[in-house]
Design a protein around this motif. Structure first.
Motif, PDB file in Angstrom:
ATOM      1  N   GLY A  81       0.832  -1.202   0.000  1.00  0.00           N
ATOM      2  CA  GLY A  81       0.000   0.000   0.000  1.00  0.00           C
ATOM      3  C   GLY A  81       0.863   1.248   0.000  1.00  0.00           C
ATOM      4  O   GLY A  81       0.491   2.286  -0.564  1.00  0.00           O
ATOM      5  N   THR A  82       2.021   1.141   0.644  1.00  0.00           N
ATOM      6  CA  THR A  82       2.978   2.251   0.666  1.00  0.00           C
ATOM      7  C   THR A  82       3.336   2.675  -0.765  1.00  0.00           C
ATOM      8  O   THR A  82       3.297   3.859  -1.111  1.00  0.00           O
ATOM      9  N   TYR A  98      -2.916   7.520   8.138  1.00  0.00           N
ATOM     10  CA  TYR A  98      -1.718   6.739   7.794  1.00  0.00           C
ATOM     11  C   TYR A  98      -1.827   6.308   6.336  1.00  0.00           C
ATOM     12  O   TYR A  98      -2.833   5.727   5.931  1.00  0.00           O
ATOM     13  N   GLU A 158      -8.321   9.141   3.428  1.00  0.00           N
ATOM     14  CA  GLU A 158      -8.975   7.842   3.592  1.00  0.00           C
ATOM     15  C   GLU A 158     -10.467   8.094   3.796  1.00  0.00           C
ATOM     16  O   GLU A 158     -10.844   8.765   4.764  1.00  0.00           O
ATOM     17  N   ASP A 180      -7.246   7.023  -0.468  1.00  0.00           N
ATOM     18  CA  ASP A 180      -6.466   5.883  -0.004  1.00  0.00           C
ATOM     19  C   ASP A 180      -7.471   4.847   0.485  1.00  0.00           C
ATOM     20  O   ASP A 180      -8.046   4.976   1.570  1.00  0.00           O
ATOM     21  N   LYS A 202      -3.812  -4.546   0.550  1.00  0.00           N
ATOM     22  CA  LYS A 202      -4.477  -5.541   1.393  1.00  0.00           C
ATOM     23  C   LYS A 202      -5.393  -6.520   0.633  1.00  0.00           C
ATOM     24  O   LYS A 202      -4.899  -7.462   0.065  1.00  0.00           O
TER      25      LYS A 202
HETATM   26  C1  LIG Z   1      -4.796   3.390   4.815  1.00  0.00           C
HETATM   27  C2  LIG Z   1      -3.476   2.764   4.572  1.00  0.00           C
HETATM   28  N1  LIG Z   1      -2.701   3.217   3.567  1.00  0.00           N
HETATM   29  C3  LIG Z   1      -1.513   2.667   3.289  1.00  0.00           C
HETATM   30  C4  LIG Z   1      -1.023   1.626   4.038  1.00  0.00           C
HETATM   31  C5  LIG Z   1       0.308   1.030   3.723  1.00  0.00           C
HETATM   32  O1  LIG Z   1       0.155  -0.269   3.215  1.00  0.00           O
HETATM   33  P1  LIG Z   1       1.365  -1.309   3.348  1.00  0.00           P
HETATM   34  O2  LIG Z   1       1.500  -1.659   4.789  1.00  0.00           O
HETATM   35  O3  LIG Z   1       0.925  -2.472   2.488  1.00  0.00           O
HETATM   36  O4  LIG Z   1       2.570  -0.634   2.806  1.00  0.00           O
HETATM   37  C6  LIG Z   1      -1.784   1.117   5.098  1.00  0.00           C
HETATM   38  C7  LIG Z   1      -1.290  -0.001   5.922  1.00  0.00           C
HETATM   39  O5  LIG Z   1      -1.817  -0.360   6.938  1.00  0.00           O
HETATM   40  C8  LIG Z   1      -3.039   1.705   5.369  1.00  0.00           C
HETATM   41  O6  LIG Z   1      -3.798   1.273   6.386  1.00  0.00           O
END
Ligand SMILES: Cc1ncc(COP(=O)(O)O)c(C=O)c1O
Length: 449
Positions: free
Chosen positions: A131-132, A158, A227, A260, A287
């Motif tokens: 997700g990053t 986040y 989000e 997001d 996810k």
């Molecule tokens: C809303 C949100 N964005 C981005 C991420 C980042 O995803 P990742 O942990 O797969 O890098 C997360 C991870 O928990 C998240 O909850």
């Protein structure tokens, strides 16, 4: 009260230590090769985490022989539960054919078709491994498209572990400034000074204050990332009017609106954007779309995604050895195909049931707690205040929160350390009743009999 809570917490920890000797021993060993024995902060907790041996449906088994009901599902990822037969079959068959190739496979096309078909904002999509990377690339696309550099995010939100968004995720209140005009704060050492300077921070669910901040920075702002259901505050859905206001304003000012939906995609087959009827320009994912394998994705308007078209340059380069790899594609396709409207309806009912039953228990015991969440997502709050933003979540009693988390592990239930949870399709109503009863027993031990 806090002395009673503190004593109750000590007792829960004592029991936890006594009942998890093998996890404790592995943690001691882990500390010799990993800092603090840990490689992922979000699954570490004091005094030590439990070491898992396997997941099976709704159950998480650990080295000490406990089989806990999994109500966190790898931080919302495992929407079908552990080892769903269709996912296991797809991954096993793909493993026999090959783990990764220096060429695309047809599976990734099918995967992309499902996403484009379901998510309203997505004309074109690209796959990554977290997700990053999803949010990072969505932001980069917005910068390339607008020719501007700054981004706007919301306090408490986040979006992964890259510099632009490692700002004001959980800032100390003493450094965070005015609630309606938050001061951007770098989240940890190593975040460059330019991050809090280039990332503006707004209060969640406050359209008026956010609009004033966006207007002030409009000539430098490439993107606003939000989000639609904010995970870190306890799976709190945004007010639809707030999202609509952001949509109208960013559209008028030529700023790219990024949703997001790394977590929020869970709330409907077409994600939160479909549920709330607000369509962003770009969407970051993760996810559930990878069915339990490492994954991320980003997609959106055809004219923005065109920047990545290799036939015309590309204007934005985007490689990655494991992007769209066949193992993740196999798990992703199998999971998304199993996620029929009927499964979403069931998840919705189970989520509704857990929130209702927890709320009734809290009311009956007159406990200073609350429940937040939507669809299959929920979170316990350790305050009676209504949670709408980062400032209101500060009223949570951290001792009570930790006591509940450890207490529930002792009772055989796994939540996130902040006591956020979610239901998978492997859960049933009996599990929910057992969970609510366990919450009641931990409350009793905390002095709320
Ligand atoms: C809303 C949100 N964005 C981005 C991420 C980042 O995803 P990742 O942990 O797969 O890098 C997360 C991870 O928990 C998240 O909850």
């Amino acid at each position: 009260m806090s002395n009673i809570l503190k004593a109750a917490l000590d007792r829960e920890i004592e029991r936890y230590v006594a009942e998890n000797p093998k996890s404790r021993a592995i943690q001691e060993r882990a500390e010799r090769s990993l800092p603090g024995g840990d490689s992922r902060n979000s699954i570490w907790w004091a005094p030590f985490p439990t070491y898992v041996t396997r997941g099976e449906g709704s159950r998480l088994h650990d080295v000490d022989g406990h089989a806990r009901v999994d109500l966190i599902n790898n931080m919302t990822t495992l929407i079908l539960g552990h080892s769903h037969p269709a996912v296991v079959k797809a991954v096993t068959e793909q493993a026999a054919r090959g783990l990764s190739f220096p060429a695309p496979s047809e599976l990734v096309v099918r995967w992309g078709e499902i996403i484009v078909d379901r998510i309203p904002s997505i004309d074109k999509v690209r796959f990554v491994n977290s997700g990053t990377e999803g949010t990072l690339n969505a932001i980069r696309a917005a910068r390339a498209f607008t020719g501007k550099d700054k981004i706007g995010k919301f306090e408490g939100g986040y979006h992964g572990a890259h510099d632009d968004v490692a700002v004001s995720v959980d800032p100390p209140i003493t450094k965070a400034g005015e609630a309606r005009a938050p001061t951007p704060v770098a989240d940890y050492l190593g975040v460059p000074r330019k991050s809090p300077a280039e990332t503006i921070v707004m209060p969640y669910n406050d359209l008026e204050a956010s609009a004033a901040i966006i207007e002030r920075h409009k000539s430098d702002l490439a993107a606003v990332i939000v989000e639609p259901v904010i995970g870190r505050l306890g799976m709190v859905p945004a007010d639809v009017e707030f999202l609509k206001g952001l949509r109208d304003l960013t559209q008028r000012l030529g700023i790219v609106l990024i949703f997001d939906e790394v977590i929020a995609l869970r709330v409907a087959r077409g994600g939160a954007q479909e549920r709330f009827g607000v369509i962003p320009d770009m969407t970051a994912m993760g996810k559930i779309i990878g069915g339990g394998m490492p994954v991320g994705g980003f997609g959106g308007r055809a004219d923005i995604m065109e920047l990545f078209n290799p036939k015309s340059g590309p204007k934005v380069k985007h490689a990655g050895t494991f992007n769209g790899n066949p193992m993740t594609a196999a798990a992703g396709v199998a999971t998304l195909e199993a996620l029929t409207p009927a499964v979403y309806q069931r998840l919705e009912q189970l989520g509704e049931s857990v929130r209702k039953k927890l709320s009734a228990l809290i009311k009956e015991r007159e406990t200073p707690m609350g429940v937040t969440g939507i669809a299959s997502l929920f979170s316990l709050q350790f305050t009676s205040e209504t949670i709408r933003d980062y400032r209101s979540v500060q009223s949570n009693d951290k001792t009570f929160q930790r006591l509940m988390f450890i207490g529930l592990l002792n009772e055989g239930f796994a939540l996130s350390p902040s006591c956020a949870g979610n239901v998978s399709a492997a859960i049933n109503e009996k599990d929910i009743d057992a969970f609510v009863a366990a919450v009641g027993r931990v409350m009793e031990r905390a002095g709320y009999g």
